[in-house]
Design an enzyme around this catalytic site. Structure first.
Site, mmCIF file in Angstrom:
data_model
loop_
_atom_site.group_PDB
_atom_site.id
_atom_site.type_symbol
_atom_site.label_atom_id
_atom_site.label_comp_id
_atom_site.label_asym_id
_atom_site.label_seq_id
_atom_site.Cartn_x
_atom_site.Cartn_y
_atom_site.Cartn_z
ATOM 1 N N HIS A 78 15.778 -14.349 27.438
ATOM 2 C CA HIS A 78 16.829 -15.234 27.941
ATOM 3 C C HIS A 78 16.937 -16.495 27.092
ATOM 4 O O HIS A 78 18.047 -16.964 26.792
ATOM 5 C CB HIS A 78 16.581 -15.601 29.400
ATOM 6 C CG HIS A 78 16.611 -14.423 30.323
ATOM 7 N ND1 HIS A 78 16.252 -14.512 31.656
ATOM 8 C CD2 HIS A 78 16.953 -13.121 30.110
ATOM 9 C CE1 HIS A 78 16.384 -13.317 32.229
ATOM 10 N NE2 HIS A 78 16.794 -12.465 31.300
ATOM 11 N N HIS A 241 24.727 -9.237 32.308
ATOM 12 C CA HIS A 241 23.333 -9.613 32.067
ATOM 13 C C HIS A 241 22.690 -8.695 31.037
ATOM 14 O O HIS A 241 21.854 -9.138 30.245
ATOM 15 C CB HIS A 241 22.496 -9.597 33.343
ATOM 16 C CG HIS A 241 21.108 -10.079 33.093
ATOM 17 N ND1 HIS A 241 20.795 -11.412 32.962
ATOM 18 C CD2 HIS A 241 19.945 -9.397 32.839
ATOM 19 C CE1 HIS A 241 19.505 -11.547 32.678
ATOM 20 N NE2 HIS A 241 18.977 -10.336 32.590
ATOM 21 N N ASP A 245 20.812 -10.002 27.701
ATOM 22 C CA ASP A 245 19.515 -9.533 27.203
ATOM 23 C C ASP A 245 19.619 -9.013 25.777
ATOM 24 O O ASP A 245 18.761 -9.297 24.932
ATOM 25 C CB ASP A 245 18.988 -8.412 28.099
ATOM 26 C CG ASP A 245 18.276 -8.909 29.342
ATOM 27 O OD1 ASP A 245 17.981 -10.107 29.436
ATOM 28 O OD2 ASP A 245 18.019 -8.075 30.234
ATOM 29 N N HIS A 268 15.229 -3.329 26.688
ATOM 30 C CA HIS A 268 14.448 -4.072 25.689
ATOM 31 C C HIS A 268 13.791 -3.152 24.673
ATOM 32 O O HIS A 268 13.771 -3.444 23.472
ATOM 33 C CB HIS A 268 13.389 -4.929 26.390
ATOM 34 C CG HIS A 268 13.945 -5.908 27.366
ATOM 35 N ND1 HIS A 268 14.859 -6.873 27.013
ATOM 36 C CD2 HIS A 268 13.737 -6.061 28.701
ATOM 37 C CE1 HIS A 268 15.172 -7.581 28.082
ATOM 38 N NE2 HIS A 268 14.510 -7.108 29.107
#
Length: 307
Positions: A78, A241, A245, A268
């Site tokens: 973030h 969101h 990311d 991720h």
């Protein structure tokens, strides 16, 4: 020329780690040109440094985690997203615990902190990594397939698709696209919060995750609905969101990108795999600079303006 940037003044705040549940103080300090983004653990017997680079990522379970030996800094995505969104190239980040504080679950607080510190230009050219050939990574097959790719593009844009098969998420948009030359990161992306499911909390906590998670720093859902009384900040907050990311994960390449990122159900781990795949293919990219702001019109984000 288009110049590198850092912050003008030291700024700090405290918060809680979403996975560790620990209180942590974070200090943001100016850095010299060509330093890059460097995290520092200052609670260890000797200060441990963590360059914010894709090959320093050692864990991607629910967060991007930098690792130096046995010492870690978790949940950097973030803050990295905010730095990318504001075009900051060089900064020192001090932490007195393992995890970057989650704040409200978005990048909004970090945007506020960075702007409060002041953003200044430095006497060095801003260096972009320009993608020349498409690079793609994938995992799974059929309905479980996930993929992400970077394509040549004169600027930086991201397109993301999600499919969670949950009533609350499926009632919102499953696709979103942003372009740094056209869209405002701070207005349209930065405030999108992380999200999770109440049914997963016990299992996550048994793995040492989500110990600091709450309705104050995440969108939480039961089997049918959103539990947060204030609802959503954007109609498409879930997919935005995921874009937030991805912006942070991709900034671990070490330089701002000139590319189009397209992904379906990426996270991720896959984002880090994509960064490593790109960097390993040396004929798929080059480093470029710009002699003037006008020449970089499509590359420079709308929010890359001095505070």
């Amino acid at each position: 020329m288009l110049r590198q940037r850092t912050i003008q003044n030291l700024v700090k705040t405290t918060g809680v780690g979403v996975h560790s549940g620990e209180r942590v103080e974070i200090v943001l300090r100016p850095a010299e040109a060509n330093t890059g983004i460097v995290f520092h653990r200052i609670d260890t017997p000797e200060v441990v440094d963590f360059p914010a680079l894709a090959d320093k990522v050692g864990d991607t379970r629910m967060a991007s985690v930098l690792q130096n030996g046995h010492v870690r800094i978790s949940t950097v995505e973030h803050l990295m997203s905010a730095l990318a969104g504001l075009g900051i190239d060089n900064i020192h980040i001090d932490l007195n615990a393992e995890e970057v504080p989650i704040m409200d679950g978005s990048a909004g607080t970090f945007v506020y902190l960075l702007r409060s510190a002041g953003i200044v230009e430095q006497n060095a050219p801003k260096r972009f990594l320009k993608v020349l050939k498409t690079v793609e990574v994938s995992e799974g097959e059929g309905e479980n397939a996930k993929w992400a790719r970077l394509e040549p593009y004169e600027g930086f844009s991201l397109a993301f698709s999600i499919n969670f098969q949950h009533p609350a998420i499926d009632s919102t948009a499953s696709f979103a696209e942003v372009d740094f030359a056209r869209d405002s990161y701070t207005k349209e992306i930065a405030r999108a919060r992380t999200f999770g499911f109440a049914s997963d909390v016990e299992a996550m906590r048994s793995m040492g995750l989500a110990r600091g998670g709450s309705l104050d720093n995440a969108i939480v859902m039961d089997d049918y609905r959103i539990l947060n009384s204030d609802g959503l900040r954007y109609d498409d907050e879930f997919v935005k969101h995921k874009i937030l990311d991805a912006i942070g994960d991709l900034y671990l390449i070490g330089k701002p990108l000139l590319a189009r990122y397209v992904a379906c159900k990426s996270g991720h781990g896959l984002n880090n795999k994509l960064c490593r795949a790109l960097l390993a293919q040396e004929d798929a990219w080059e480093i470029v600079t710009y002699d003037s702001q006008a020449a970089a019109a499509d590359a420079v984000g709308r929010d890359w303006r001095l505070a």
